[in-house]
Design an enzyme around this catalytic site. Structure first.
Site, PDB file in Angstrom:
ATOM      1  N   HIS A 137       0.685  -1.043  -0.550  1.00  0.00           N
ATOM      2  CA  HIS A 137       0.216  -0.082   0.155  1.00  0.00           C
ATOM      3  C   HIS A 137       0.642   1.134  -0.151  1.00  0.00           C
ATOM      4  CE1 HIS A 137      -2.894  -3.009   0.814  1.00  0.00           C
ATOM      5  NE2 HIS A 137      -2.659  -3.676   2.012  1.00  0.00           N
ATOM      6  N   SER A 269      19.275  17.088 -16.088  1.00  0.00           N
ATOM      7  CA  SER A 269      18.613  17.634 -15.724  1.00  0.00           C
ATOM      8  C   SER A 269      18.453  19.296 -15.905  1.00  0.00           C
ATOM      9  CB  SER A 269      18.047  18.508 -14.298  1.00  0.00           C
ATOM     10  OG  SER A 269      16.933  19.672 -14.301  1.00  0.00           O
TER      11      SER A 269
END
Length: 466
Positions: A137, A269
């Site tokens: 979960h 990046s």
């Protein structure tokens, strides 16, 4: 893979099919097929560069690609011009060629997939004892190991391997062969003056020359598009696996526990120089998602076929089939590259599980104190109260987990204080993870990859151009 679906390979394969048909008809006693005709066909079975222009002119004129190439072949094999395509319909070359392309494309993918499984298996064995947090979960659960987690990917890839193998096995036993315009073989029966045995033998000869084990007993003008459905289903299922694996690696990169390969001069990046974006895994997720979506196209095309044949399948198949295989090939190139250089950040893994390890060890503490003669219910209540407070400190104050300090300060747990270090050793929480890895590799992977051993040895680390 691009060559398999290229115009040169397509039209060259058509010529092979015309040659095989003529050879087989000659072998079965048809007159009018000379040695010279067959020699000319063999000499020009590979379409020449200058012949593409001839075919283009003819196709524009006749609005029929197969007849354009029948004419073009006749220009370089004039002695065969009158017998090329004898008794056949267009689908004799188009469909049989497509099945050859599907077979060859599967043969290209299967060893690549086997190589990826082998690389991940090596990684799993090397990291089978490395404890890490397991998540359910999206929340910290019980410990697993890095290698145990990799076996989840391996098992799914093994399913993909079996799916593709099964699709190939079915494909090579259902060649279209020499079936005629509506699948009745009427034209060939006429050529052989009603000799059913020779018609059957013709079909068998062409099938054997094409490298297939058997032809379908009954077809329409085309081979059943159900074959496309089954093959692309297997490819699409692999696409789901590729996205699943890429997603896991991206999540682990977010947690800083694992990273895909990253070159020395690579830029993560353009703005944030410190970043190491998981662009390979992201690309694989994108391509895997695209691959999974091709199933719809072949399903709808199969359902939409009318009776003995309709042509609304042609254009979409020319797009979907090559693109599905190219996409699968791209996913395998990425998987190869990623699995060849996965980076495990052990210190970060340890830092992450240390936050939750005290909570996971509480059951061990309870059992140990009960062994000293104390009440389990009393122990559980002490642990519950302290765990809730320690959890609040971690989540609301951003401090380290201080549950162990609380336990050490509680006189109730004095009888087991000398055991705490042993009760908190991470390797005591991983269950049979190392053994599971070994069993998967020995019992599942090795038997499945045995037939690919020589091919795997020739497959190096995939290089990405971008």
């Amino acid at each position: 893979m691009k060559y398999i679906f290229s115009p040169r390979n397509r039209f060259t394969t058509w010529r092979h099919l015309w040659l095989w048909l003529a050879e087989s008809e000659r072998e079965l006693g048809l007159a009018g097929i000379s040695d010279v005709a067959l020699e000319q066909m063999r000499a020009h079975v590979r379409i020449g560069d200058e012949e593409f222009a001839i075919a283009d002119v003819e196709e524009k004129r006749r609005r029929h690609d197969v007849m354009a190439h029948v004419h073009t072949f006749g220009t370089v094999a004039p002695e065969a011009a009158g017998i090329v395509h004898w008794g056949a319909t267009s689908c004799y070359v188009t469909d049989n060629a497509d099945q050859i392309f599907l077979r060859d494309a599967l043969d290209l993918l299967l060893p690549k997939l086997a190589a990826v499984i082998q690389r991940l298996s090596k990684f799993a064995v090397e990291t089978r004892h490395e404890p890490c947090l397991g998540y359910t979960h999206g929340q910290a659960a019980q410990m697993v190991t890095v290698g145990k987690r990799a076996t989840i990917w391996i098992e799914d890839l093994l399913d993909d391997l079996h799916n593709l193998e099964h699709a190939r096995e079915r494909l090579v036993a259902k060649f279209r062969g020499a079936k005629g315009t509506t699948g009745t073989q009427a034209s060939f029966l006429a050529i052989f003056n009603g000799d059913h045995k020779k018609v059957v033998e013709l079909d068998e000869l062409v099938t054997k020359k094409a490298g297939f084990t058997a032809s379908a007993r009954s077809t329409t003008q085309t081979y059943s598009r159900k074959i496309d459905v089954d093959i692309v289903h297997a490819l699409s299922s692999f696409g789901c696996t590729a996205e699943r694996i890429g997603g896991d690696i991206r999540h682990l990169a977010m947690l800083r526990e694992m990273e895909e390969p990253f070159e020395v001069d690579q830029i993560g990046s353009s703005a944030m120089a410190y970043k190491r974006n998981p662009m390979r895994s992201e690309r694989m997720c994108s391509l895997g998602r695209n691959l999974a979506n091709y199933s719809a196209g072949v399903e709808q095309t199969y359902k939409a076929q009318w009776l003995e044949r309709s042509l609304d399948d042609s254009a979409i198949r020319r797009i979907v089939l090559p693109e599905a295989f190219l996409c699968a090939d791209a996913c395998l190139i990425l998987l190869n590259n990623i699995s060849s250089g996965l980076v495990v950040n052990k210190a970060m893994i340890q830092r992450n599980y240390n936050v939750d390890l005290p909570f996971m060890a509480t059951e061990n503490f309870i059992m140990a104190i009960v062994a000293k003669g104390h009440s389990r219910q009393d122990a559980h209540e002490h642990i519950r109260v302290m765990s809730q407070e320690a959890g609040r400190v971690v989540k609301q104050e951003g401090k380290l987990n201080d549950l162990i300090d609380r336990i050490k300060a509680d006189k109730f747990f004095e009888p087991i204080l000398d055991q705490l270090d042993d009760l908190m050793r991470p390797e005591t929480f991983i269950g049979r993870s190392p053994e599971i890895v070994e069993e998967v590799v020995e019992l599942d992977v090795k038997p499945a990859l045995h037939k690919y051993e020589s091919a795997i040895c020739k497959i190096g680390t995939a290089d990405l151009s971008v």
